[in-house]
Scaffold this active site. Structure first.
Site, PDB file in Angstrom:
ATOM      1  N   CYS A  45      37.382  38.424  32.031  1.00 42.41           N
ATOM      2  CA  CYS A  45      38.795  38.515  31.648  1.00 42.41           C
ATOM      3  C   CYS A  45      38.940  39.073  30.239  1.00 42.41           C
ATOM      4  O   CYS A  45      39.866  39.848  29.959  1.00 42.41           O
ATOM      5  CB  CYS A  45      39.449  37.135  31.720  1.00 42.41           C
ATOM      6  SG  CYS A  45      39.315  36.354  33.326  1.00 42.41           S
TER       7      CYS A  45
HETATM    8  C1  BEZ Z   1      35.314  35.812  33.942  1.00 43.63           C
HETATM    9  O1  BEZ Z   1      36.405  36.228  33.574  1.00 43.63           O
HETATM   10  O2  BEZ Z   1      34.294  36.150  33.372  1.00 43.63           O
HETATM   11  C2  BEZ Z   1      35.209  34.842  35.075  1.00 43.63           C
HETATM   12  C3  BEZ Z   1      36.221  33.964  35.333  1.00 43.63           C
HETATM   13  C4  BEZ Z   1      36.078  33.070  36.379  1.00 43.63           C
HETATM   14  C5  BEZ Z   1      34.928  33.089  37.154  1.00 43.63           C
HETATM   15  C6  BEZ Z   1      33.935  34.015  36.883  1.00 43.63           C
HETATM   16  C7  BEZ Z   1      34.065  34.910  35.850  1.00 43.63           C
END
Ligand code: BEZ
Length: 211
Positions: A45
């Site tokens: 994210c």
């Molecule tokens: C991420 O944004 O890195 C992420 C968020 C939730 C689960 C896996 C990755």
């Protein structure tokens, strides 16, 4: 029920990192990209929000406003923005909705319980100036989105909203388009003075008409 293409994008009021908004008023006459992410302070994210901030000028050029949403609270968003700016070498320049009560997530069906019953998946809604949904995409938490693809799709949506063309596989702005099947050969000659290349009766190409 899941939202479908052509449906009215549900309106909502929400707190965002740039102040409270009424979504439809905030959109005004712009196109919109509403996209959810699973959680603040997560690696994928962080790269996604940085990527969108970096191409803000491309959204502006197309009269598109971007807005992100997650179910985390506003103070978390504000703290995380510092990390996004630091690690992605950018300055956040669009709002993040704090959807703690999951009102937006529910209205847009962004929580897919068989994937995760708490966090939002990576949904994308492209919304037209008429507030209707023009495109939806859903990615899992583990896969970051390609925002250049979203710009490419917006180019196609904006072109095909105004001209009787469709865009072929892997089309990019500037490339030949497809004359829509409902247009007769005679009308195609008039509508597309740059020329029509007929491969099959149903497969006719023309240079991008709005260039
Ligand atoms: C991420 O944004 O890195 C992420 C968020 C939730 C689960 C896996 C990755």
């Amino acid at each position: 029920m899941a939202l479908r293409l052509g449906d009215l994008a549900p309106n909502f009021t929400a707190q965002t990192t740039e102040g409270p908004i009424d979504f439809h008023q905030w959109l005004g006459n712009s196109w919109g990209v509403l996209f959810s992410h699973p959680a603040d302070y997560t690696p994928v994210c962080t790269t996604e929000l940085g990527a969108v901030a970096k191409i803000r000028a491309e959204f502006d050029k197309r009269n598109v406003k971007a807005i992100a949403v997650s179910v985390d609270p506003l103070d978390s968003h504000h703290g995380w923005i510092k990390d996004i700016n630091e690690t992605q070498a950018t300055n956040m320049n669009f709002p993040i909705i704090a959807d703690e009560k999951r009102e937006v997530a529910t209205a847009y069906d962004m929580i897919h319980p068989n994937a995760d019953d708490k966090a939002t998946v990576r949904s994308v809604f492209v919304i037209g100036p008429d507030k209707k949904i023009k495109l939806t995409l859903t990615y899992p938490a583990s896969t970051g989105r390609n925002f250049m693809e979203i710009l490419r799709v917006i180019d196609s949506l904006q072109l095909t909203a105004n001209h009787k063309v469709a865009t072929p596989a892997n089309w990019r702005h500037g490339e030949d388009c497809i004359v829509t099947p409902a247009v007769s050969d005679a009308d195609a000659q008039k509508l597309f003075p740059k020329g029509v290349r007929k491969i099959k009766p149903y497969l006719r190409y023309t240079p991008q008409p709005n260039l």
